[in-house]
Design a protein around this motif. Sequence first.
Motif, mmCIF file in Angstrom:
data_model
loop_
_atom_site.group_PDB
_atom_site.id
_atom_site.type_symbol
_atom_site.label_atom_id
_atom_site.label_comp_id
_atom_site.label_asym_id
_atom_site.label_seq_id
_atom_site.Cartn_x
_atom_site.Cartn_y
_atom_site.Cartn_z
ATOM 1 N N LEU A 34 0.848 -1.193 0.000
ATOM 2 C CA LEU A 34 0.000 0.000 0.000
ATOM 3 C C LEU A 34 0.882 1.242 0.000
ATOM 4 N N HIS A 35 0.670 2.099 -0.987
ATOM 5 C CA HIS A 35 1.505 3.309 -1.075
ATOM 6 C C HIS A 35 0.731 4.524 -0.575
ATOM 7 N N VAL A 36 1.351 5.244 0.348
ATOM 8 C CA VAL A 36 0.737 6.461 0.904
ATOM 9 C C VAL A 36 1.674 7.627 0.574
ATOM 10 N N PRO A 37 1.344 8.411 -0.456
ATOM 11 C CA PRO A 37 2.317 9.403 -0.964
ATOM 12 C C PRO A 37 2.237 10.758 -0.272
ATOM 13 N N PHE A 38 2.260 10.762 1.056
ATOM 14 C CA PHE A 38 2.177 12.021 1.803
ATOM 15 C C PHE A 38 3.176 12.025 2.956
ATOM 16 N N CYS A 39 3.715 13.206 3.242
ATOM 17 C CA CYS A 39 4.587 13.411 4.401
ATOM 18 C C CYS A 39 4.241 14.759 5.009
ATOM 19 N N ARG A 40 4.626 14.966 6.275
ATOM 20 C CA ARG A 40 4.368 16.268 6.907
ATOM 21 C C ARG A 40 5.181 17.368 6.218
ATOM 22 N N GLU A 41 6.450 17.056 5.915
ATOM 23 C CA GLU A 41 7.285 17.991 5.162
ATOM 24 C C GLU A 41 8.236 17.163 4.295
ATOM 25 N N LEU A 42 8.795 17.818 3.264
ATOM 26 C CA LEU A 42 9.651 17.055 2.352
ATOM 27 C C LEU A 42 11.124 17.177 2.737
ATOM 28 N N THR A 93 6.134 11.197 -3.171
ATOM 29 C CA THR A 93 5.395 11.708 -2.019
ATOM 30 C C THR A 93 5.250 13.219 -2.125
ATOM 31 N N LYS A 94 4.305 13.792 -1.366
ATOM 32 C CA LYS A 94 4.217 15.254 -1.306
ATOM 33 C C LYS A 94 3.839 15.689 0.102
ATOM 34 N N ALA A 95 4.156 16.939 0.419
ATOM 35 C CA ALA A 95 3.897 17.449 1.763
ATOM 36 C C ALA A 95 2.417 17.799 1.897
ATOM 37 N N ILE A 96 1.864 17.508 3.082
ATOM 38 C CA ILE A 96 0.454 17.791 3.310
ATOM 39 C C ILE A 96 0.247 18.158 4.775
ATOM 40 N N TRP A 103 3.292 -1.402 4.158
ATOM 41 C CA TRP A 103 2.874 -0.007 3.974
ATOM 42 C C TRP A 103 4.108 0.825 3.664
ATOM 43 N N GLY A 104 4.093 1.479 2.497
ATOM 44 C CA GLY A 104 5.248 2.312 2.155
ATOM 45 C C GLY A 104 4.819 3.710 1.751
ATOM 46 N N GLY A 105 5.801 4.555 1.542
ATOM 47 C CA GLY A 105 5.430 5.929 1.186
ATOM 48 C C GLY A 105 6.623 6.713 0.717
ATOM 49 N N GLY A 106 6.563 8.004 1.042
ATOM 50 C CA GLY A 106 5.730 8.696 2.003
ATOM 51 C C GLY A 106 5.879 8.180 3.458
ATOM 52 N N THR A 107 4.958 8.677 4.233
ATOM 53 C CA THR A 107 4.874 8.310 5.648
ATOM 54 C C THR A 107 3.478 7.723 5.874
ATOM 55 N N PRO A 108 3.313 6.394 5.747
ATOM 56 C CA PRO A 108 1.972 5.802 5.793
ATOM 57 C C PRO A 108 1.194 6.140 7.063
ATOM 58 N N SER A 109 1.912 6.270 8.210
ATOM 59 C CA SER A 109 1.211 6.502 9.476
ATOM 60 C C SER A 109 0.564 7.880 9.522
ATOM 61 N N ILE A 110 0.874 8.747 8.551
ATOM 62 C CA ILE A 110 0.265 10.078 8.494
ATOM 63 C C ILE A 110 -1.253 9.965 8.309
ATOM 64 N N LEU A 111 -1.720 8.825 7.816
ATOM 65 C CA LEU A 111 -3.172 8.633 7.619
ATOM 66 C C LEU A 111 -3.918 8.708 8.939
ATOM 67 N N GLY A 156 -0.331 -4.031 -5.798
ATOM 68 C CA GLY A 156 0.011 -2.668 -5.365
ATOM 69 C C GLY A 156 -1.257 -1.841 -5.277
ATOM 70 N N LEU A 157 -1.466 -1.199 -4.131
ATOM 71 C CA LEU A 157 -2.630 -0.331 -3.940
ATOM 72 C C LEU A 157 -2.143 1.082 -3.661
ATOM 73 N N GLY A 158 -2.849 2.063 -4.221
ATOM 74 C CA GLY A 158 -2.479 3.460 -3.973
ATOM 75 C C GLY A 158 -1.880 4.126 -5.199
ATOM 76 N N ALA A 159 -1.802 5.461 -5.151
ATOM 77 C CA ALA A 159 -1.250 6.219 -6.274
ATOM 78 C C ALA A 159 0.183 5.788 -6.545
ATOM 79 N N SER A 160 0.503 5.548 -7.788
ATOM 80 C CA SER A 160 1.836 5.166 -8.298
ATOM 81 C C SER A 160 2.258 3.742 -7.930
ATOM 82 N N ALA A 161 1.425 3.019 -7.168
ATOM 83 C CA ALA A 161 1.834 1.676 -6.718
ATOM 84 C C ALA A 161 2.001 0.732 -7.909
ATOM 85 N N ILE A 162 3.012 -0.110 -7.798
ATOM 86 C CA ILE A 162 3.298 -1.093 -8.853
ATOM 87 C C ILE A 162 2.935 -2.483 -8.340
ATOM 88 N N GLY A 163 2.291 -3.263 -9.182
ATOM 89 C CA GLY A 163 1.972 -4.643 -8.843
ATOM 90 C C GLY A 163 2.636 -5.588 -9.821
#
Length: 456
Positions: A60-68, A76-79, A113-121, A326-333
């Motif tokens: 599972l890809h989570v493409p978000f982080c608090r800061e880059l 990933t991108k900052a959110i 769970w990869g990312g990014g920072t998956p726990s940001i969810l 692969g689940l999530g934006a940009s994820a590869i299966g």
Amino acid sequence: MTPARPRLETHALAEQNVPRYTSYPTAPHFTKDVGPDTYAAWLEERLGAPPVDAPLSLYLHVPFCRELCLYCGCHTKAIRQQAPLDAYAESLAAEAALVGERLGPRPISHLHWGGGTPSILNGRNLARIVADLDAAFDLTAMREHAIELDPRHLDPALVRVLAGLGVNRASLGVQDFSPSVQEAIGRIQSYEQVARAAAMLREAGIASLNFDLMYGLPRQSVDDVRRSAEQAARLAPQRIALFGYAHVPWFRAQQRLIDTATLAGPAERLRQAGAAREVLLAAGYRAIGFDHFAMPGDDLARAVQAGALRRNFQGYTSDGAEILIGLGASAIGRLPQGFVQNAPDVGGYQRAIAQGRLATVRGVAFTLDDRVRGRIIEALMCDFTVDPQAIAAQFGVNDSFAAERAALAPLAEQGLVSVAGGRVAVTEAGRPFVRLAAAAFDAYLDQGGKRHSVAV
Ligand code: SF4
């Protein structure tokens, strides 16, 4: 005696741009020919091999982080706001259902769970997604539930949620403990912060830890790398991954803020990687492939001993599953038929899922040649030795790989590879250069002007 010439050539080899071979064909060679309809058909075909009840892996890809962080090469991108994260969690759950409908309730052996920072969810969203995965697949036989974590954003409540969800492996981004290097890469985290995170996870029962270390970072010296490896080893994670910083500013915009004058050259990078390796081996770690280290009892070390080490998008793994969803934006299966990749932009990904469509935008259907070369490259990357002709024969192909052997000549002249009796072997000195040996078998290399990171 003229020792200077070979040394220079070795450094020139280290500067060559080659893929990391976490897949073959590599992602830059995926095309639009594979879209959602192909992926749906592949999922529904459930081809004879592997058997339909064989466990599969989920990423599972989570493409978000608090800061880059400036050095980051991840998608990933900052959110800052929570609402887009809640919406993304919704999409992941819906995508799991879409895939599950087509595949049936298959057993899952590994969940990553990869990312990014998956726990940001946040804990609530993570729990909700795991419940939806449980409905779409069969999680009862899960062997490994792993997550990538940022030690700067970890608290006891989150760790309790993770442990409650069955997470049993956590990977912490460490990179380097030196304050000067941390300042240059835009990521400040003290040794104490990492030690606290490790203790918190262990207390909650998440005992299998991995630390990611890096060399080749701006302002980093051999001493910095050595000291960081020593400090990391003192915290005794089961695994340590040692990555070379890949300066690819044409691919990751924030890297343009890194002053290239502060980056080490190839000779220095080799020295840094060697220093870390020396420290980690002396601390009792076993070398796994060209960039991982593991304690002797760890699954990765056991996989090496059993000749069962594999390589996938997360790097080296003991996960032998032939299907990776692969689940999530940009994820590869990876399916027996080929690779699929989801829309890289979060908006495009979420629109497809909201419309009840799979979000596949690219991929590649394996040819017989891809399968043969993929297996040869994976064997080289994992075992440092391969008999290419014997592997081809397993696929019913008769090929002596004469051109590939010839392409290995410069590495053989440097003592980095030996080619004898049909077998290609990477020497001890050649291990840092294994990507170059693998590249000799890559039929796509240099097609379409793709650019990669340096070999070492
Ligand atoms: S290095 Fe990790 S925490 Fe930093 S921006 Fe990249 S994914 Fe996020």
